[in-house]
Design an enzyme around this catalytic site. Structure first.
Site, PDB file in Angstrom:
ATOM      1  CD  GLU A 192      -2.745  -1.201  -0.548  1.00 11.08           C
ATOM      2  OE1 GLU A 192      -3.407   0.332  -0.200  1.00 11.08           O
ATOM      3  OE2 GLU A 192      -2.845  -2.163  -0.869  1.00 11.08           O
TER       4      GLU A 192
ATOM      5  CE1 TYR B  67      -7.399   2.879  -2.061  1.00 11.84           C
ATOM      6  CE2 TYR B  67      -5.307   3.272  -0.985  1.00 11.84           C
ATOM      7  CZ  TYR B  67      -6.083   2.572  -2.591  1.00 11.84           C
ATOM      8  OH  TYR B  67      -6.058   1.682  -2.124  1.00 11.84           O
TER       9      TYR B  67
ATOM     10  CG  ASP C 242      -8.100   2.657  -5.673  1.00  7.79           C
ATOM     11  OD1 ASP C 242      -9.406   2.519  -6.862  1.00  7.79           O
ATOM     12  OD2 ASP C 242      -7.318   2.244  -6.167  1.00  7.79           O
TER      13      ASP C 242
ATOM     14  CB  CYS D 130     -14.582   0.367 -15.093  1.00 11.17           C
ATOM     15  SG  CYS D 130     -15.609   1.778 -14.913  1.00 11.17           S
TER      16      CYS D 130
ATOM     17  CB  CYS E 145     -18.302  -0.557 -23.039  1.00  4.99           C
ATOM     18  SG  CYS E 145     -18.054   0.571 -22.065  1.00  4.99           S
TER      19      CYS E 145
ATOM     20  CB  CYS F 278     -18.166  -4.694 -18.445  1.00  4.26           C
ATOM     21  SG  CYS F 278     -18.567  -4.101 -17.289  1.00  4.26           S
TER      22      CYS F 278
ATOM     23  CB  CYS G 187     -23.225  -0.196 -16.492  1.00  2.00           C
ATOM     24  SG  CYS G 187     -21.595   1.954 -17.009  1.00  2.00           S
TER      25      CYS G 187
END
Length: 334
Positions: free
Chosen positions: A41, A124, A142, A194, A201, A204, A210
């Protein structure tokens, strides 16, 4: 702003079949989990996954455990971080490791505010660690996660209260008992499907829920501001007889503080420099900063104030890659 009841189920199903094999993704029962997640992280802040992976592996080779890291010193940690940028992260990581080992028996609190008190950990990262370490039902928001939600709703990110969105939909988002997996799946989905440009798309798994996909009136994404290029003059004092160059920590390049560099002056325009030999102009990127550099040199047997002599030929441990690039250019002077 209600989300589809099957959103988490769909994204988790996609994640199970498509997730990347990343070195910090270990078993939930692994004793390495806290250290691996903490290290990854910190490294992933403002840095892409493909850049982080080799650094992560080298870091583990030198510091295989959280305790071994806590016993190290700043110079060695910064050396291993060299080239990754944002060096404050390395210092904060070291400080956090010492606190966790010495004050908390190498355990991470389950309280969000307590985690945020650790050096270099904001909202975060604290939420990410709560999810990854304690399987807590929270979302680490994020850029990838924001993009997924904003496309589902077909709204600009600036018009969405993401904390409120998650709170309203909490029961639906966290009904699978795979909280940590869902948090990671959301980020992975944003990174691989995405995407900011040319989202996939038609491949997806959530396109039917969506609004971005379904409508011709797609929201306009906020443009990413281009990083400004900053102009610098770099002045190198060289002792050619002994193949040495004068370096200093008093160079006023804040993001490389505590590293040795030649004398640097920031300029807004290119001006003629008297009594210095012009070597070359080159461009360089450090972290998120773009530099346009005019490189000058001068032969000198006398060491300037607040400088130290360094060999142009020996491999100096505490010299950043930026300075080594200058070494290569200067060493070609006849």
């Amino acid at each position: 702003m209600h989300l589809n009841n099957n959103l988490s189920k769909k994204i988790l199903a996609w994640y199970d079949n498509n997730r990347r094999a990343l070195p910090w993704r270990v078993s939930k029962k692994s004793t390495k989990k806290l250290y691996y997640r903490l290290l990854s992280e910190f490294m992933l802040q403002q840095t892409q996954v493909k850049t982080v992976i080799p650094y992560f592996k080298v870091f583990l080779h030198n510091f295989p455990t959280l305790k071994s890291l806590s016993l190290s010193n700043e110079a060695k940690v910064l050396k291993l971080w060299e080239g990754l940028g944002y060096y404050r992260r390395a210092r904060n990581l070291l400080a956090t490791s010492k606190i966790l080992v010495n004050k908390h028996n190498s355990k991470l609190s389950k309280n969000l505010n307590d985690i945020k008190k650790l050096p270099g950990i904001g909202d975060y990262t604290a939420n990410a660690l709560l999810a990854f370490i304690h399987d807590y039902p929270t979302v680490a928001i994020d850029g990838n996660v924001k993009r997924v939600f904003s496309r589902i709703l077909n709204k600009n990110e600036n018009k969405i209260d993401f904390n409120k969105l998650i709170e309203i939909n909490k029961k639906n988002l966290f009904k699978t008992k795979r909280n940590s997996d869902f948090v990671e799946a959301l980020m992975e989905f944003g990174a691989l499907i995405c995407k900011p440009k040319e989202p996939k798309c038609y491949n997806c798994s959530i396109k039917n829920m969506c609004r971005y996909f379904k409508t011709d009136k797609k929201f306009k994404q906020t443009k990413i501001l281009k990083t400004k290029v900053k102009n610098y003059n770099i002045f190198c004092y060289i002792d050619k007889m002994r193949d040495k160059i004068a370096l200093t920590k008093k160079h006023k390049l804040g993001f490389l503080d505590k590293f040795y560099l030649p004398t640097i002056k920031k300029l807004n325009s290119n001006k003629k420099i008297n009594n210095w030999n012009f070597h070359s102009n080159f461009k360089n990127s450090i972290s998120n900063k773009k530099l346009n550099i005019n490189l000058y040199y001068k032969f000198s047997l006398k060491i300037p104030s607040q400088h130290q002599w360094f060999s142009l030929k020996k491999n100096n441990e505490f010299i950043p890659s930026f300075t080594k690039k200058i070494f290569k250019k200067i060493s070609k002077i006849n």
